[in-house]
Enzyme design. Structure first.
Site, PDB file in Angstrom:
ATOM      1  N   HIS A  12       0.851  -1.190   0.000  1.00 18.07           N
ATOM      2  CA  HIS A  12       0.000   0.000   0.000  1.00 18.07           C
ATOM      3  C   HIS A  12       0.887   1.241   0.000  1.00 18.07           C
ATOM      4  O   HIS A  12       2.006   1.201   0.511  1.00 18.07           O
ATOM      5  CB  HIS A  12      -0.955   0.008   1.203  1.00 18.07           C
ATOM      6  CG  HIS A  12      -0.258   0.017   2.540  1.00 18.07           C
ATOM      7  ND1 HIS A  12      -0.410  -0.992   3.470  1.00 18.07           N
ATOM      8  CD2 HIS A  12       0.586   0.918   3.109  1.00 18.07           C
ATOM      9  CE1 HIS A  12       0.312  -0.709   4.541  1.00 18.07           C
ATOM     10  NE2 HIS A  12       0.933   0.438   4.343  1.00 18.07           N
ATOM     11  N   HIS A  61      -1.284   4.662   9.839  1.00 19.64           N
ATOM     12  CA  HIS A  61      -0.103   5.525   9.735  1.00 19.64           C
ATOM     13  C   HIS A  61      -0.323   6.820  10.500  1.00 19.64           C
ATOM     14  O   HIS A  61      -0.206   7.916   9.946  1.00 19.64           O
ATOM     15  CB  HIS A  61       0.219   5.798   8.265  1.00 19.64           C
ATOM     16  CG  HIS A  61       0.402   4.553   7.456  1.00 19.64           C
ATOM     17  ND1 HIS A  61      -0.653   3.767   7.047  1.00 19.64           N
ATOM     18  CD2 HIS A  61       1.529   3.937   7.004  1.00 19.64           C
ATOM     19  CE1 HIS A  61      -0.193   2.722   6.369  1.00 19.64           C
ATOM     20  NE2 HIS A  61       1.114   2.791   6.333  1.00 19.64           N
ATOM     21  N   HIS A 193      10.878   0.107   0.781  1.00 20.90           N
ATOM     22  CA  HIS A 193      10.832   1.568   0.729  1.00 20.90           C
ATOM     23  C   HIS A 193      11.431   2.168   1.990  1.00 20.90           C
ATOM     24  O   HIS A 193      11.466   1.537   3.043  1.00 20.90           O
ATOM     25  CB  HIS A 193       9.429   2.125   0.489  1.00 20.90           C
ATOM     26  CG  HIS A 193       8.396   1.905   1.558  1.00 20.90           C
ATOM     27  ND1 HIS A 193       8.106   0.677   2.099  1.00 20.90           N
ATOM     28  CD2 HIS A 193       7.542   2.776   2.165  1.00 20.90           C
ATOM     29  CE1 HIS A 193       7.112   0.789   2.973  1.00 20.90           C
ATOM     30  NE2 HIS A 193       6.756   2.061   3.046  1.00 20.90           N
ATOM     31  N   GLU A 240       7.159  -3.217   7.328  1.00 22.07           N
ATOM     32  CA  GLU A 240       5.718  -3.516   7.230  1.00 22.07           C
ATOM     33  C   GLU A 240       5.454  -4.898   6.623  1.00 22.07           C
ATOM     34  O   GLU A 240       4.358  -5.444   6.758  1.00 22.07           O
ATOM     35  CB  GLU A 240       5.008  -2.453   6.394  1.00 22.07           C
ATOM     36  CG  GLU A 240       4.916  -1.093   7.073  1.00 22.07           C
ATOM     37  CD  GLU A 240       4.119  -0.084   6.270  1.00 22.07           C
ATOM     38  OE1 GLU A 240       3.891   1.016   6.773  1.00 22.07           O
ATOM     39  OE2 GLU A 240       3.721  -0.382   5.111  1.00 22.07           O
TER      40      GLU A 240
HETATM   41 FE   LIG Z   1       2.455   1.623   5.253  1.00 18.41          FE
END
Ligand SMILES: [Fe+2]
Length: 281
Positions: A12, A61, A193, A240
């Site tokens: 996501h 988040h 990321h 994550e």
């Molecule tokens: Fe995330």
């Protein structure tokens, strides 16, 4: 008695949602179009297996929870989960409906199996789910959702082994339900990321592809890699990916990989995998 139909892991990112919407004034890369095209077989698969419920293991988040009180595991116990406004205004999609009886049954089973989660009568859902949901299911969503939020932002976060065990407990909780629920287990977390510091923008497509190639049948090899090592090679926010173990833990040893796809549109490695139970059709 419910049945687990299969599992899906998916990345996501906030941009994914805005790119899908074609948000005005932002120039999106063509690679986003390739990502959405790559999701089409998964959309078809979900439509074919037709789940009645989707349990989504995701992380918020800081759009609903904040650092003042951050639950390690939280379960949505509501009949409706509104979309969170992340500062751009809400996107043009409805909230997600829940099934309180189903949630209560799952929660009771989880507690019996050693997972006493924080119960949320209210829960707003951010891009952890909304960035990919409209790409895969047309609204109004023909399915009930049970969101399970995992702390991925405030150390110490739960271990991969604990997430794998959560998945296993989730499977038991589905089987324990009184109704004939047909459940898809989804885990969502960004692949490679890093959005902070000097390594901002780091991705590692090779690692993402390695992860996707192992999660279905060789997840034990994956889980033996410390998350600190994964964060080293694939960026800090690749942590994550630990949530994907909850999805795998909810599946049996008798599964087949239906489809996987990976691309790096920008900033974050985007991958998806669909895994179907062989015996539960
Ligand atoms: Fe995330």
């Amino acid at each position: 008695m419910g049945v687990v139909l299969g599992g899906m892991g998916i990345a996501h990112t906030p941009t994914m949602g805005h790119a899908y919407d074609g948000r005005e004034g932002i120039d999106f890369k063509d690679r986003w179009k390739q990502w959405f095209k790559g999701l089409a077989p998964v959309k078809q698969w979900i439509s074919e297996i037709a789940p009645t419920h989707i349990i989504v293991v995701y992380n918020d988040h800081l759009n609903y929870f904040d650092f003042s009180t951050y639950p390690t595991f939280a379960i949505g116990m509501s009949d409706h989960f509104p979309q969170a406004d992340e500062g751009w205004g809400k996107r043009a999609y409805p909230g997600m409906d829940g099934d309180v009886d189903f949630s209560a049954s799952v929660a009771e089973s989880l507690v019996a199996n050693g997972f006493d989660l924080t119960f949320c009568q209210e829960l707003e859902i951010d891009h952890g789910i909304y960035s990919w949901l409209p790409c895969l299911i047309d609204h109004p969503w023909p399915v009930k959702f049970l969101p399970i939020a995992v702390n991925m932002v405030m150390q110490p976060v739960p271990t991969p082994a604990r997430l794998l065990a959560l998945g296993s407990a989730l499977r038991s909780s589905v089987v324990d339900t009184a109704d004939d629920s047909r459940v898809l287990i989804v885990a969502t977390g960004g692949m490679s990321h890093q959005i902070t510091g000097r390594r901002f923008g780091l991705t590692n497509p090779k690692f993402d592809q390695f992860f996707l190639s192992k999660i279905t049948h060789e997840w034990d090899e994956l889980i033996s890699i410390p998350m600190s090592r994964i964060m080293q090679v694939a960026g800090t926010e690749a942590g994550e990916l630990a949530m994907w173990y909850a999805m795998r833990g909810a599946l049996s040893g008798s599964v087949r990989e239906v489809y996987s796809f990976h691309i790096r549109p920008e900033i974050t490695g985007c991958g998806v995998i669909a895994i179907e139970e062989s015996n539960d059709k």
